[in-house]
Structure formats: structure tokens, C-alpha cells
Design an enzyme around this catalytic site. Structure first.
Site, PDB file in Angstrom:
ATOM      1  N   HIS A  38       0.822  -1.201   0.000  1.00  0.00           N
ATOM      2  CA  HIS A  38       0.000   0.000   0.000  1.00  0.00           C
ATOM      3  C   HIS A  38       0.866   1.265   0.000  1.00  0.00           C
ATOM      4  CE1 HIS A  38      -3.127  -2.598   2.395  1.00  0.00           C
ATOM      5  NE2 HIS A  38      -3.139  -2.879   1.098  1.00  0.00           N
TER       6      HIS A  38
HETATM    7  C1  LIG Z   1       0.003  -7.229  -4.680  1.00  0.00           C
HETATM    8  C2  LIG Z   1      -0.895  -6.117  -4.225  1.00  0.00           C
HETATM    9  C3  LIG Z   1      -1.942  -6.393  -3.360  1.00  0.00           C
HETATM   10  C4  LIG Z   1      -2.771  -5.368  -2.936  1.00  0.00           C
HETATM   11  N1  LIG Z   1      -3.902  -5.684  -2.249  1.00  0.00           N
HETATM   12  C5  LIG Z   1      -4.820  -4.728  -2.017  1.00  0.00           C
HETATM   13  C6  LIG Z   1      -6.095  -5.061  -1.516  1.00  0.00           C
HETATM   14  O1  LIG Z   1      -6.447  -6.220  -1.347  1.00  0.00           O
HETATM   15  N2  LIG Z   1      -6.955  -4.052  -1.244  1.00  0.00           N
HETATM   16  C7  LIG Z   1      -6.617  -2.751  -1.423  1.00  0.00           C
HETATM   17  O2  LIG Z   1      -7.422  -1.876  -1.092  1.00  0.00           O
HETATM   18  N3  LIG Z   1      -5.425  -2.411  -1.943  1.00  0.00           N
HETATM   19  C8  LIG Z   1      -4.545  -3.372  -2.294  1.00  0.00           C
HETATM   20  N4  LIG Z   1      -3.382  -3.044  -2.904  1.00  0.00           N
HETATM   21  C9  LIG Z   1      -3.101  -1.622  -3.163  1.00  0.00           C
HETATM   22  C10 LIG Z   1      -3.993  -1.003  -4.239  1.00  0.00           C
HETATM   23  O3  LIG Z   1      -4.189  -1.903  -5.301  1.00  0.00           O
HETATM   24  C11 LIG Z   1      -3.352   0.306  -4.703  1.00  0.00           C
HETATM   25  O4  LIG Z   1      -3.315   1.197  -3.590  1.00  0.00           O
HETATM   26  C12 LIG Z   1      -4.071   1.005  -5.825  1.00  0.00           C
HETATM   27  O5  LIG Z   1      -4.361   0.134  -6.889  1.00  0.00           O
HETATM   28  C13 LIG Z   1      -3.187   2.141  -6.332  1.00  0.00           C
HETATM   29  O6  LIG Z   1      -3.797   2.773  -7.427  1.00  0.00           O
HETATM   30  P1  LIG Z   1      -3.007   3.864  -8.275  1.00  0.00           P
HETATM   31  O7  LIG Z   1      -3.930   4.329  -9.331  1.00  0.00           O
HETATM   32  O8  LIG Z   1      -2.418   4.864  -7.350  1.00  0.00           O
HETATM   33  O9  LIG Z   1      -1.773   3.078  -8.905  1.00  0.00           O
HETATM   34  P2  LIG Z   1      -1.757   1.770  -9.810  1.00  0.00           P
HETATM   35  O10 LIG Z   1      -3.042   1.066  -9.782  1.00  0.00           O
HETATM   36  O11 LIG Z   1      -0.534   1.024  -9.414  1.00  0.00           O
HETATM   37  O12 LIG Z   1      -1.600   2.333 -11.277  1.00  0.00           O
HETATM   38  C14 LIG Z   1      -0.458   2.962 -11.781  1.00  0.00           C
HETATM   39  C15 LIG Z   1      -0.392   2.640 -13.272  1.00  0.00           C
HETATM   40  O13 LIG Z   1       0.536   3.527 -13.886  1.00  0.00           O
HETATM   41  C16 LIG Z   1       1.325   2.778 -14.794  1.00  0.00           C
HETATM   42  N5  LIG Z   1       2.598   3.494 -14.949  1.00  0.00           N
HETATM   43  C17 LIG Z   1       3.571   3.656 -14.028  1.00  0.00           C
HETATM   44  N6  LIG Z   1       4.569   4.382 -14.552  1.00  0.00           N
HETATM   45  C18 LIG Z   1       4.203   4.716 -15.825  1.00  0.00           C
HETATM   46  C19 LIG Z   1       4.803   5.454 -16.869  1.00  0.00           C
HETATM   47  N7  LIG Z   1       5.999   6.035 -16.713  1.00  0.00           N
HETATM   48  N8  LIG Z   1       4.138   5.569 -18.036  1.00  0.00           N
HETATM   49  C20 LIG Z   1       2.924   4.988 -18.221  1.00  0.00           C
HETATM   50  N9  LIG Z   1       2.309   4.267 -17.267  1.00  0.00           N
HETATM   51  C21 LIG Z   1       2.939   4.138 -16.076  1.00  0.00           C
HETATM   52  C22 LIG Z   1       1.459   1.420 -14.139  1.00  0.00           C
HETATM   53  O14 LIG Z   1       1.819   0.426 -15.074  1.00  0.00           O
HETATM   54  C23 LIG Z   1       0.077   1.220 -13.547  1.00  0.00           C
HETATM   55  O15 LIG Z   1      -0.808   0.594 -14.448  1.00  0.00           O
HETATM   56  C24 LIG Z   1      -2.512  -4.030  -3.341  1.00  0.00           C
HETATM   57  C25 LIG Z   1      -1.462  -3.754  -4.205  1.00  0.00           C
HETATM   58  C26 LIG Z   1      -0.669  -4.786  -4.671  1.00  0.00           C
HETATM   59  C27 LIG Z   1       0.438  -4.468  -5.631  1.00  0.00           C
END
Ligand SMILES: Cc1cc2nc3c(=O)[nH]c(=O)nc-3n(C[C@H](O)[C@H](O)[C@H](O)COP(=O)(O)OP(=O)(O)OC[C@H]3O[C@@H](n4cnc5c(N)ncnc54)[C@H](O)[C@@H]3O)c2cc1C
Length: 506
Positions: free
Chosen positions: A445
Site C-alpha cells: 500500500h
Molecule cells: C500485490 C498487491 C496487493 C494489494 N492488495 C490490495 C487489496 O487487497 N486491497 C486494497 O485496497 N489495496 C490493495 N493493494 C493496493 C492497491 O491496489 C493500490 O493502492 C491502488 O491500486 C493504487 O492505485 P493507483 O492508481 O495509485 O496506482 P496503480 O493502480 O498502481 O496504477 C499505476 C499505473 O501507472 C502505470 N505506470 C507507471 N509508470 C508509468 C509510466 N511512466 N508511463 C505509463 N504508465 C505508467 C502502471 O503500469 C500502472 O498501471 C494491493 C497492491 C498490490 C500491488
């Protein structure tokens, strides 16, 4: 997408949880041209295991995970894997599918960092907008894109743990996902008809036919381009070439707590000292970028059971509890999660059993993210500095003692259980603390690297605009100033829903 098209109104960088929300919401207006850039693949090219709730741990070894590791942690002397998703859906495509708001007290504290308008009551309409909660619990959404609810029939071993929690004096919550309760209950999950529902499934797929939404996958954003102090374009790599896309209105970073901070730093936006160390020019000094990296560390108690544990059907962690370690706190600071498999442990292999995960929900430890150069393909330097603050260790100790009381309850007696790790010979605070600090893992997280607020340490203001620049926002897990007291995904959905409202304003 027509490769000749290079001009858009909005560019959304990163197609994870937040990016899918923003691409879908912003493109609801047919007159607005939206480009979504995602470094990973399209949904159809992600591993089949993405859809299978029980198979999520296997995704860590695939290209759907960036595969980051922290630097060796002072607490343990070893690096810690810090997975994050790569591909449409981002981390929502590889996560453990728990869908839960933080307790309301965690958002109310965001104001301490100067953020205005992000208290629980302010966020509530956005939480509701994201979800259709099958539980029908009060305060929950009824017509959002995500269909969320607890397992209809949680694993028997997890139900026994729940009974043990209640037997040992804990409250049985009705809706532990809603942000208003403490105690133990089955948690809502992103599972619909036995399959994972990612942000791409719920938000992006229904919008993909819109002529004004352009999605480019396998496109890595290299850096942001500016005209004066206005962000006007994104340079990205795809098909072995470098492309530039321009944004008439705004660029919004949704590359996650790691990716968004990396991209700002690569564009010369961040702490001057860090940029100079990476031999980069400072375009805009912003001391908070990459600082304040924090996460929930989790220690695990692993049990062997004589009675066979039923084959897991869900996400493994179907029931959890939010607790206060001290009665005078204003909200829960500890989570216990019951897991229907024996996780790998340092003591002995376990064939049949289960795990109780123990995690401090309001960790005080803070670390940093740095880059080593402007190379967009170089790994970040991640140091969450887990357990740097002794209070975080004390919270885990309290959690281990609570877990042991539950394990000793009559409700679990018929399972014939035995604590394998750390093992009942580990009893005093020092030994338990050493165990937690040595063998914890990341709860995955990470947040806080582009923290929202109004003070010098903040990267974005209360409307998610990068301070001191125009035409640029960040709207993902990186803007969270202090981690909510539950798993983070539901909070990121709500942040992105709110960001869409802020950006749609004329
Ligand atoms: C293994 C795991 C288990 C988890 N379990 C849970 C759970 O059960 N419940 C829960 O609430 N949370 C969980 N989380 C955390 C939750 O999924 C995240 O907090 C949330 O998805 C984050 O969302 P975000 O949009 O900030 O980032 P992300 O969903 O990580 O999205 C970021 C995106 O940006 C892309 N990206 C990065 N750099 C670049 C770039 N330079 N150019 C283009 N694209 C790029 C990445 O490929 C990715 O697709 C878990 C996370 C993981 C990894």
C-alpha cells in the site's frame, strides 16, 4: 488510436486504479479528447490468473508486476519486495481485491497536512459514486461502476477466526468496509460472479468505444514538457520510438505512488539535492517529491491445523478486523486479517493451515523514493524505512498478542491448531519485536510521495494541482498525505472520482 493524432484536451498518465477512473469520467463529455497512456499491456494480454481471485499471489512472478524491491531495510537488513501492477487496471489487476474505506478518522487527519475539503464527509459522495455495494449497508453506494460485497460463504477457517474474535471480546461489525465501524467482519471484495473486477473492467471497458477516448498501451511516459510554467505535453516511448502528445487543458499523473513521483523527478521537478545527485537539471524545485513514502508493513502468524482447511474460493483474506491498541485513540490503528492459507514462514513448512496478518494502520515511519538518472527504464530507489519508529513495532506487538488470544479461543479448538511461526516459544516483547522487524512484508500500500496539502512539504494543493506549475495534477495513491487505516484501493478510487470533478470544472 490513429497514430497521427497527437493533440488532446487531457492526458492521463498511467492506466491503473485512478487512471481508469479518470479516463472514463473525463471522456463522458464527447467534446473532450482524452488520451490514456499505460506502460503495461491491454486487459486481454494480461495473464489469465488476473481473473481468478485465488490465484493473485501467482501474479507477482509475471510481467503484470513491475517487480520493484526496496533497498535493504534498516529494520531487517534485507530488501523487501514492493509489488505494483503494470497493465490496464494497474495494481487493481494484481491486488488482493479487498475493497474497504479507511476508518473515517484517517481522512479527518488529512487536514493536519493542510489539505482542505478531504475529510471523510467530503469524500463520502465519491466513495459512494464508485460502488454498488451488494450489502446495502447504510452510507454505501448503490449505482457505481464497481460491484462490491463480501464473500457469500467465507472459508470455514476464517469464520472460526471471526467467531474466536467475537468470543474474545471484539465487536462483530456489520460493514467493516464502510469507514464508520471498528471490530471484525467479512470485508467487501472486488469479485463479481467469481471473477476479479479491475478498474479497467469496471470503468474503462464500458468507455472504450467512445471516439473521444484514446488508449495507448505499452507506452512508457518518459517526461513532461513545459511551455514556461505550464505543462503542455508528455513525451513517451512506444513501438521502439519516442512520441509527443500535447494537452490543451491538463496532464494528470495517475502512475501510482512510485510512477508519478518518478515521472516528476525525471522531469526535473523535485528536491534540488536529489536531482543534483542524479545529475539532472532542476526545472522546478519541489522538496516534497518522493519524500513521505510510507506503507503498511505486515507481520504474519502462521498456524498449522489438524482439520483440513477447505480449498480457498475467494481472495484468501475474506475477513478482517480494525482495532484500537489504546482506548484513547480517535480511531483504529491496527488491522488483523485472517488468511485461509499458511503463508511461507521462516520456521517450518506448513501444508494445511492458515495465517493471521497483523499490520499497523497508522504507521509513523516515513521514507523516500529517489531516481538515479533521467533514464525512464531505470528502477527507482525505494526506502520506506519500515519500523523506523518504535511505535509501529509496539502496535504490531499488541496485534500479535490479540491474534494469539483469538487463536486460543474455543472457536478454533476443534481445528487442532498450532502456531508454527513465530512459535509460542517467542514470547517477550524484544523477541516478538525482533521477529516482526525481521520477517515482515509489505502490505503493498505505498502512498505519500506527492502528498497533498498546503505546506512546504506538499507536492499538490488541495485541488491536486502540482504546486507552482500550471496544467498539471496528480491524482492517485501518491497524493495521500497519511495512509488510511485500511487497504488503500477504495480510497484511490474516491480520490480519482473527486479529481474528475475538479478537472471537469470549466
Ligand atoms: C500485490 C498487491 C496487493 C494489494 N492488495 C490490495 C487489496 O487487497 N486491497 C486494497 O485496497 N489495496 C490493495 N493493494 C493496493 C492497491 O491496489 C493500490 O493502492 C491502488 O491500486 C493504487 O492505485 P493507483 O492508481 O495509485 O496506482 P496503480 O493502480 O498502481 O496504477 C499505476 C499505473 O501507472 C502505470 N505506470 C507507471 N509508470 C508509468 C509510466 N511512466 N508511463 C505509463 N504508465 C505508467 C502502471 O503500469 C500502472 O498501471 C494491493 C497492491 C498490490 C500491488
Amino acid at each position: 488510436m490513429d497514430p497521427r493524432k497527437t493533440a488532446f484536451d487531457f492526458i492521463v498518465v498511467g492506466g491503473g486504479t485512478a487512471g481508469c477512473v479518470l479516463a472514463a469520467r473525463l471522456s463522458e463529455d464527447p467534446d473532450i479528447q482524452v488520451l490514456l497512456l499505460e506502460a503495461g499491456t491491454s486487459t486481454s494480454r494480461l495473464p489469465d490468473a488476473v481473473a481468478n481471485p485465488s490465484a493473485w499471489p501467482s501474479l507477482m512472478a509475471t510481467a503484470a508486476n513491475w517487480g520493484d524491491k526496496t533497498v535493504a531495510q534498516a529494520a531487517s537488513g534485507a530488501p523487501v519486495p514492493l509489488p505494483r501492477g503494470r497493465g490496464l487496471g494497474g495494481s487493481s489487476a494484481i491486488n488482493a481485491m479487498v475493497f474497504a474505506r479507511g476508518h473515517r478518522s484517517s481522512y479527518d487527519s488529512w487536514g493536519d497536512h493542510g489539505a482542505k475539503g478531504w475529510a471523510f464527509e467530503d469524500l463520502l459522495p465519491y466513495f459512494q459514486r464508485s460502488e454498488t455495494a451488494t450489502s446495502g449497508a447504510p452510507s454505501r453506494g448503490t449505482d457505481g461502476p464497481l460491484t462490491v460485497g463480501p464473500m457469500a460463504e467465507p472459508n470455514d477457517i476464517l469464520l472460526a477466526c471471526l467467531a474466536g474474535a467475537v468470543e474474545t471480546g471484539h465487536r462483530r461489525a456489520l460493514d467493516i468496509s464502510g469507514g464508520l465501524e471498528e471490530g471484525f467482519a467479512p470485508v467487501d471484495l472486488n469479485i463479481v460472479a467469481g471473477r476479479r473486477q479491475t478498474a479497467a473492467d469496471a470503468y474503462l471497458a464500458p468507455a472504450l468505444d467512445r471516439p473521444n477516448l484514446h488508449v495507448v498501451t505499452e507506452a512508457v511516459a518518459h517526461r513532461l514538457l513545459f511551455s514556461g510554467d505550464r505543462c503542455t505535453a508528455v513525451e513517451y516511448g512506444a513501438d521502439g520510438r519516442t512520441h509527443t502528445a500535447t494537452a490543451e487543458r491538463e496532464v494528470v499523473l495517475t502512475a501510482g505512488a512510485i510512477g508519478s513521483a518518478q515521472l516528476l523527478l525525471r522531469s526535473g521537478i523535485g528536491p534540488a539535492s536529489d536531482l543534483e545527485q542524479a545529475r539532472m537539471d532542476v526545472f522546478h524545485s519541489l522538496p516534497g517529491v518522493g519524500r513521505n513514502l510510507h506503507d503498511h508493513p505486515r507481520a504474519n502468524l502462521v498456524y498449522r491445523a489438524r482439520r483440513p482447511v477447505p480449498t480457498p474460493q475467494g481472495n484468501h483474506g475474506e475477513i478482517l478486523g480494525l482495532l484500537r491498541t489504546m482506548p484513547d485513540l480517535d480511531g483504529p490503528d491496527l488491522q488483523l486479517i485472517f488468511i485461509d492459507i499458511p503463508l511461507p514462514n521462516p520456521v517450518a513448512p506448513v501444508d494445511n493451515g492458515f495465517t493471521i496478518g497483523v499490520s499497523p494502520m497508522r504507521p509513523l515511519s516515513r521514507g523516500s523514493l529517489r531516481i538515479t538518472s533521467d533514464d525512464p527504464y531505470a528502477a527507482p530507489v525505494l526506502d520506506p524505512d519500515y519500523f523506523a519508529k518504535e511505535q509501529d513495532v509496539r502496535t504490531v506487538l499488541s496485534g500479535i498478542r490479540t491474534a494469539r488470544r483469538i487463536a486460543r479461543s474455543a472457536s478454533l479448538a476443534e481445528w487442532g491448531i498450532e502456531e508454527v511461526s513465530p512459535g509460542l516459544d517467542v514470547v517477550d516483547d524484544q523477541s516478538l519485536g525482533d521477529f516482526a522487524k525481521k520477517y515482515f512484508g509489505s502490505y503493498c500500500h505505498p502512498v505519500g510521495t506527492c502528498a497533498m496539502g498546503e505546506d512546504e512539504a506538499s507536492v499538490v494543493d488541495s485541488e491536486l494541482r502540482v504546486r507552482g506549475l500550471r496544467g498539471l495534477r496528480v491524482a492517485d495513491g501518491s497524493v495521500i498525505p497519511s495512509i488510511p487505516s485500511n487497504n488503500t484501493n477504495a480510497t484511490v478510487y474516491a480520490i480519482a472520482e473527486r479529481a474528475a470533478d475538479l478537472m471537469r470544472r470549466p
